[in-house]
Design a protein around this motif. Structure first.
Motif, PDB file in Angstrom:
ATOM      1  N   PRO A 518       4.613  15.901  -2.362  1.00 15.29           N
ATOM      2  CA  PRO A 518       4.737  14.715  -3.222  1.00 15.29           C
ATOM      3  C   PRO A 518       5.681  13.669  -2.650  1.00 15.29           C
ATOM      4  O   PRO A 518       5.475  12.471  -2.851  1.00 15.29           O
ATOM      5  CB  PRO A 518       5.277  15.308  -4.539  1.00 15.29           C
ATOM      6  N   LYS A 519       6.698  14.104  -1.922  1.00 13.42           N
ATOM      7  CA  LYS A 519       7.633  13.143  -1.325  1.00 13.42           C
ATOM      8  C   LYS A 519       6.953  12.327  -0.241  1.00 13.42           C
ATOM      9  O   LYS A 519       7.135  11.104  -0.165  1.00 13.42           O
ATOM     10  CB  LYS A 519       8.837  13.890  -0.747  1.00 13.42           C
ATOM     11  N   LEU A 520       6.167  12.987   0.609  1.00 12.56           N
ATOM     12  CA  LEU A 520       5.441  12.276   1.658  1.00 12.56           C
ATOM     13  C   LEU A 520       4.423  11.324   1.051  1.00 12.56           C
ATOM     14  O   LEU A 520       4.254  10.196   1.520  1.00 12.56           O
ATOM     15  CB  LEU A 520       4.744  13.282   2.582  1.00 12.56           C
ATOM     16  N   ASP A 521       3.763  11.764  -0.006  1.00 15.39           N
ATOM     17  CA  ASP A 521       2.777  10.912  -0.670  1.00 15.39           C
ATOM     18  C   ASP A 521       3.445   9.684  -1.277  1.00 15.39           C
ATOM     19  O   ASP A 521       2.933   8.562  -1.160  1.00 15.39           O
ATOM     20  CB  ASP A 521       2.060  11.727  -1.755  1.00 15.39           C
ATOM     21  N   ALA A 522       4.619   9.871  -1.893  1.00 15.44           N
ATOM     22  CA  ALA A 522       5.343   8.733  -2.470  1.00 15.44           C
ATOM     23  C   ALA A 522       5.815   7.774  -1.382  1.00 15.44           C
ATOM     24  O   ALA A 522       5.773   6.549  -1.555  1.00 15.44           O
ATOM     25  CB  ALA A 522       6.533   9.237  -3.283  1.00 15.44           C
ATOM     26  N   GLN A 523       6.238   8.323  -0.254  1.00 18.07           N
ATOM     27  CA  GLN A 523       6.685   7.475   0.859  1.00 18.07           C
ATOM     28  C   GLN A 523       5.534   6.646   1.405  1.00 18.07           C
ATOM     29  O   GLN A 523       5.700   5.464   1.717  1.00 18.07           O
ATOM     30  CB  GLN A 523       7.287   8.343   1.963  1.00 18.07           C
ATOM     31  N   ARG A 524       4.366   7.254   1.518  1.00 17.28           N
ATOM     32  CA  ARG A 524       3.203   6.508   2.012  1.00 17.28           C
ATOM     33  C   ARG A 524       2.816   5.395   1.049  1.00 17.28           C
ATOM     34  O   ARG A 524       2.494   4.274   1.471  1.00 17.28           O
ATOM     35  CB  ARG A 524       2.034   7.468   2.213  1.00 17.28           C
ATOM     36  N   ARG A 525       2.854   5.678  -0.241  1.00 18.96           N
ATOM     37  CA  ARG A 525       2.525   4.633  -1.223  1.00 18.96           C
ATOM     38  C   ARG A 525       3.531   3.485  -1.155  1.00 18.96           C
ATOM     39  O   ARG A 525       3.171   2.323  -1.293  1.00 18.96           O
ATOM     40  CB  ARG A 525       2.498   5.239  -2.632  1.00 18.96           C
ATOM     41  N   GLN A 526       4.807   3.843  -0.939  1.00 21.32           N
ATOM     42  CA  GLN A 526       5.831   2.806  -0.824  1.00 21.32           C
ATOM     43  C   GLN A 526       5.602   1.937   0.406  1.00 21.32           C
ATOM     44  O   GLN A 526       5.761   0.711   0.353  1.00 21.32           O
ATOM     45  CB  GLN A 526       7.207   3.459  -0.767  1.00 21.32           C
ATOM     46  N   GLN A 527       5.215   2.562   1.519  1.00 23.43           N
ATOM     47  CA  GLN A 527       4.936   1.801   2.735  1.00 23.43           C
ATOM     48  C   GLN A 527       3.743   0.882   2.543  1.00 23.43           C
ATOM     49  O   GLN A 527       3.756  -0.273   2.978  1.00 23.43           O
ATOM     50  CB  GLN A 527       4.698   2.759   3.893  1.00 23.43           C
ATOM     51  N   ILE A 528       2.699   1.388   1.892  1.00 25.66           N
ATOM     52  CA  ILE A 528       1.520   0.558   1.629  1.00 25.66           C
ATOM     53  C   ILE A 528       1.892  -0.619   0.729  1.00 25.66           C
ATOM     54  O   ILE A 528       1.469  -1.767   0.945  1.00 25.66           O
ATOM     55  CB  ILE A 528       0.406   1.404   0.994  1.00 25.66           C
ATOM     56  N   GLY A 529       2.733  -0.349  -0.281  1.00 26.35           N
ATOM     57  CA  GLY A 529       3.168  -1.430  -1.165  1.00 26.35           C
ATOM     58  C   GLY A 529       3.995  -2.465  -0.436  1.00 26.35           C
ATOM     59  O   GLY A 529       3.875  -3.662  -0.682  1.00 26.35           O
ATOM     60  N   SER A 530       4.838  -1.997   0.508  1.00 25.97           N
ATOM     61  CA  SER A 530       5.653  -2.927   1.287  1.00 25.97           C
ATOM     62  C   SER A 530       4.787  -3.811   2.167  1.00 25.97           C
ATOM     63  O   SER A 530       5.036  -5.016   2.305  1.00 25.97           O
ATOM     64  CB  SER A 530       6.655  -2.143   2.139  1.00 25.97           C
ATOM     65  N   ILE A 531       3.745  -3.212   2.764  1.00 27.16           N
ATOM     66  CA  ILE A 531       2.840  -3.992   3.608  1.00 27.16           C
ATOM     67  C   ILE A 531       2.081  -5.022   2.772  1.00 27.16           C
ATOM     68  O   ILE A 531       1.902  -6.174   3.172  1.00 27.16           O
ATOM     69  CB  ILE A 531       1.854  -3.055   4.333  1.00 27.16           C
ATOM     70  N   SER A 532       1.653  -4.618   1.576  1.00 30.29           N
ATOM     71  CA  SER A 532       0.913  -5.546   0.730  1.00 30.29           C
ATOM     72  C   SER A 532       1.774  -6.709   0.248  1.00 30.29           C
ATOM     73  O   SER A 532       1.271  -7.782  -0.044  1.00 30.29           O
ATOM     74  CB  SER A 532       0.326  -4.791  -0.474  1.00 30.29           C
ATOM     75  N   ARG A 533       3.107  -6.477   0.189  1.00 33.85           N
ATOM     76  CA  ARG A 533       4.019  -7.560  -0.208  1.00 33.85           C
ATOM     77  C   ARG A 533       4.482  -8.384   0.972  1.00 33.85           C
ATOM     78  O   ARG A 533       5.383  -9.202   0.864  1.00 33.85           O
ATOM     79  CB  ARG A 533       5.252  -6.978  -0.926  1.00 33.85           C
ATOM     80  N   GLY A 534       3.910  -8.134   2.135  1.00 38.55           N
ATOM     81  CA  GLY A 534       4.270  -8.905   3.314  1.00 38.55           C
ATOM     82  C   GLY A 534       5.412  -8.312   4.088  1.00 38.55           C
ATOM     83  O   GLY A 534       6.077  -9.001   4.858  1.00 38.55           O
ATOM     84  N   GLY A 535       5.684  -6.980   3.852  1.00 39.20           N
ATOM     85  CA  GLY A 535       6.742  -6.312   4.603  1.00 39.20           C
ATOM     86  C   GLY A 535       8.128  -6.583   4.085  1.00 39.20           C
ATOM     87  O   GLY A 535       9.114  -6.245   4.722  1.00 39.20           O
ATOM     88  N   ALA A 536       8.252  -7.208   2.931  1.00 37.10           N
ATOM     89  CA  ALA A 536       9.576  -7.512   2.381  1.00 37.10           C
ATOM     90  C   ALA A 536      10.068  -6.317   1.603  1.00 37.10           C
ATOM     91  O   ALA A 536       9.854  -6.198   0.414  1.00 37.10           O
ATOM     92  CB  ALA A 536       9.501  -8.743   1.482  1.00 37.10           C
ATOM     93  N   GLY A 537      10.698  -5.388   2.286  1.00 36.60           N
ATOM     94  CA  GLY A 537      11.214  -4.185   1.631  1.00 36.60           C
ATOM     95  C   GLY A 537      12.464  -4.494   0.841  1.00 36.60           C
ATOM     96  O   GLY A 537      13.227  -5.406   1.137  1.00 36.60           O
ATOM     97  N   GLU A 538      12.685  -3.697  -0.206  1.00 31.49           N
ATOM     98  CA  GLU A 538      13.863  -3.891  -1.033  1.00 31.49           C
ATOM     99  C   GLU A 538      15.052  -3.159  -0.427  1.00 31.49           C
ATOM    100  O   GLU A 538      14.918  -2.100   0.128  1.00 31.49           O
ATOM    101  CB  GLU A 538      13.591  -3.363  -2.450  1.00 31.49           C
ATOM    102  N   ARG A 539      16.227  -3.757  -0.588  1.00 30.39           N
ATOM    103  CA  ARG A 539      17.447  -3.134  -0.113  1.00 30.39           C
ATOM    104  C   ARG A 539      18.317  -2.786  -1.308  1.00 30.39           C
ATOM    105  O   ARG A 539      18.610  -3.626  -2.137  1.00 30.39           O
ATOM    106  CB  ARG A 539      18.237  -4.074   0.809  1.00 30.39           C
TER     107      ARG A 539
END
Length: 544
Positions: A518-539
């Motif tokens: 589940p952790k790997l799956d959540a990380q992948r979803r977060q990466q996909i979401g970051s890409i869809s937002r234009g790579g603007a990750g939250e700090r």
């Protein structure tokens, strides 16, 4: 007329038989009966066949001995079972190969190396030269075992040595840096430096970089030169980008909770002494450590990700609608202080309000509260002005409340690592603590399997609702659990812990494999979401 003797007659008869083409040798009665029986049997099986020769041939072929004709039925059954086991083993091997490919895809290499180091091909083979050992280090130990002291005391001594050689001036520093939940570490370091000053040693200046505090209040520390920086990742990146200070002199780097801290690289191409500490160190981080550190000293106390054995773990099945009312009963198990964890902010606020209505002295912290509110809650709880602290997972890592006797998990976290950190807030420094966890049908089966295996590993009571869960990994792993504990090694190529074939190599959970992590799956979803937002990750800039 002549007569012949009986002997001569016998010889003549034998000669006649020798040249008699129609002579048929004697056939025993038993054999004749068997042939007759077989002939009758073949006639019943093949009534439409007219050619007796064909019938005889088919009967003969049908009774030819097979390759296992001489083996007993028991031996044949054992051989079939072995064959099935070999086929299952082949499936397991395929599964392991698939998991290995997944690990290679998500592995992180050289994240502590700068772009210039990678571009120039700089590879350090020897440890950094210092008056101390200068060796990189990996420390794995259960929560509450004193990891903070283990990495902060060497840093204080290192900074003190540098200051005695040549005092820092404005714009210089830091000499060392610690990245983790920072305020508690700063307090322990400040206590040590104060005692050193009383004995006549130079003053060591420490900078705290966390979200929610004004850096202008610490500007005098920055202007005089910094010896030690204790920071959270988001605020540290912000300070480096604004060039408030740099890492030109930084020779000591410590990452506490290293499995969550290694996602940030460094821009300088100079060698430093690196220390990685964590209570949860899955194989992904082990591989990173072997690739990024130089001849690391590895200290491993217990299995990485194992629960503290000083904590009595109690798991209870509580329906969702009755959990908040059952809290009052659970609070009667031990005297205060008590720490209650909930998964989301709304639950934290609801529990806090409910306890206040019932007359319980409680405070609450979560990511939605301001830094001032969080600090007030922590201070009130530490000073025993409040009996109960209700918190989200932001308080489950790094905070040290030595006198907590009871931790209540209002809900089971989505990752088993968070469970280990939560219950690790009690049972610290050799004390015994109690952890009560509520579970129900809202919990995923994967996390419950992880919990089941964790309880068994710690020799804790497993409730019937968990015992009844079928283990999908039983056939794949064969029940093995190869773990090397209480080990110290100086070999760079030695595993920190042996690969545990029973669990996930990504997060260390014992009840699932990496293919369904589940952790790997959540990380992948977060990466996909970051890409869809234009790579603007939250700090994240806050401490709690």
């Amino acid at each position: 007329m002549t007569t012949s003797s009986p002997r001569e007659n016998k010889v003549e008869d034998s000669l006649d038989m020798e040249f008699d083409e129609e002579y048929v040798p004697y056939v025993p009665i038993k054999r004749r009966r068997e042939e007759k029986f077989q002939k009758l049997l073949s006639q019943r099986r093949f009534p439409n066949q007219q050619n007796a020769g064909e019938i005889d041939e088919e009967v003969e072929d049908s009774h030819k001995a097979g390759p296992k004709a001489n083996a007993s039925l028991i031996d044949q059954a054992v051989e079939v079972k072995k064959q099935k086991m070999l086929e299952a083993k082949t499936d397991a091997e395929k599964k392991l190969e698939e998991e290995k490919a997944i690990m290679q895809a998500v592995s992180q290499r050289k994240l502590l190396a700068s772009d210039r180091e990678l571009a120039k091909g700089i590879i350090y083979t020897d440890s950094m030269t210092t008056t101390l050992a200068g060796r990189d280090m990996i420390g794995i130990a259960f929560t509450g075992s004193g990891k903070t002291l283990a990495f902060s005391l060497p840093l204080v001594m290192f900074a003190l040595e540098e200051e005695c050689k040549l005092p820092l001036i404005r714009g210089e520093g830091p000499i060392g840096m610690i990245r983790e939940l920072a305020r508690q570490t700063l307090e322990s370091i400040s206590t040590m430096t104060e005692y050193l000053m009383r004995d006549g040693f130079p003053k060591l200046r420490c900078l705290l970089c966390i979200g929610g505090i004004s850096m202008s209040d610490q500007w005098h520390t920055i202007s005089e030169g910094i010896h030690i920086v204790v920071a959270t990742p988001g605020r540290l990146i912000d300070m480096l980008e604004k060039k408030k200070f740099n890492l030109d002199m930084c020779k000591f780097l410590c990452l506490d909770e290293a499995d969550r801290m290694i996602d940030m690289g460094f821009e300088d191409d100079k060698q430093r002494q690196t220390l990685l500490y964590s209570a949860t160190m899955p194989k992904k981080i082990q591989d990173f450590a072997r690739s990024a550190l130089v001849r690391p000293v590895i200290v491993n106390v217990g299995r990485a990700g194992a629960a503290n054995l000083d904590v009595i773990q109690e798991v209870e099945y509580v329906k969702q609608e009755t959990k908040i009312m059952y809290l009052l009963e659970c609070l009667q198990k031990t005297p205060p202080p008590v720490l209650i964890f909930a998964e989301n902010k709304n639950d934290v606020d609801d529990i806090h309000e409910y306890l206040l209505v019932k007359g319980v002295e409680a405070v609450a912290i979560h990511g939605g509260k301001s830094q001032e509110e969080r600090e007030f809650a922590i201070r009130s709880f530490k000073e025993y002005k409040k009996d109960v602290l209700v918190a989200s997972d932001v308080a489950s890592k790094g905070l040290d409340f030595p006198d907590i006797q009871h931790v209540i998990n209002y809900d089971m976290p989505k990752e088993i690592e968070n469970y280990v950190h939560r219950i690790g807030r009690t049972g610290r420094s050799g004390r015994t603590g109690v952890a009560t966890t509520f579970i129900n049908m809202n919990c995923s089966e994967q996390i419950l399997l992880d919990l089941k295996h964790l309880l068994k590993e710690a020799k804790q009571r497993v409730p019937p609702v968990l015992e009844a869960l079928e283990d999908p990994l039983k056939d794949l792993t064969g029940g093995t659990n190869n773990v090397k504990t209480f080990g110290v090694t100086n070999d760079k190529h030695t595993n920190i812990t042996n690969l545990n074939p029973k669990g996930c190599t990504f997060c260390g959970g014992l009840g699932h494999r990496i293919s369904v992590c589940p952790k790997l799956d959540a990380q992948r979803r977060q990466q996909i979401g970051s890409i869809s937002r234009g790579g603007a990750g939250e700090r994240g800039g806050g401490e709690y």
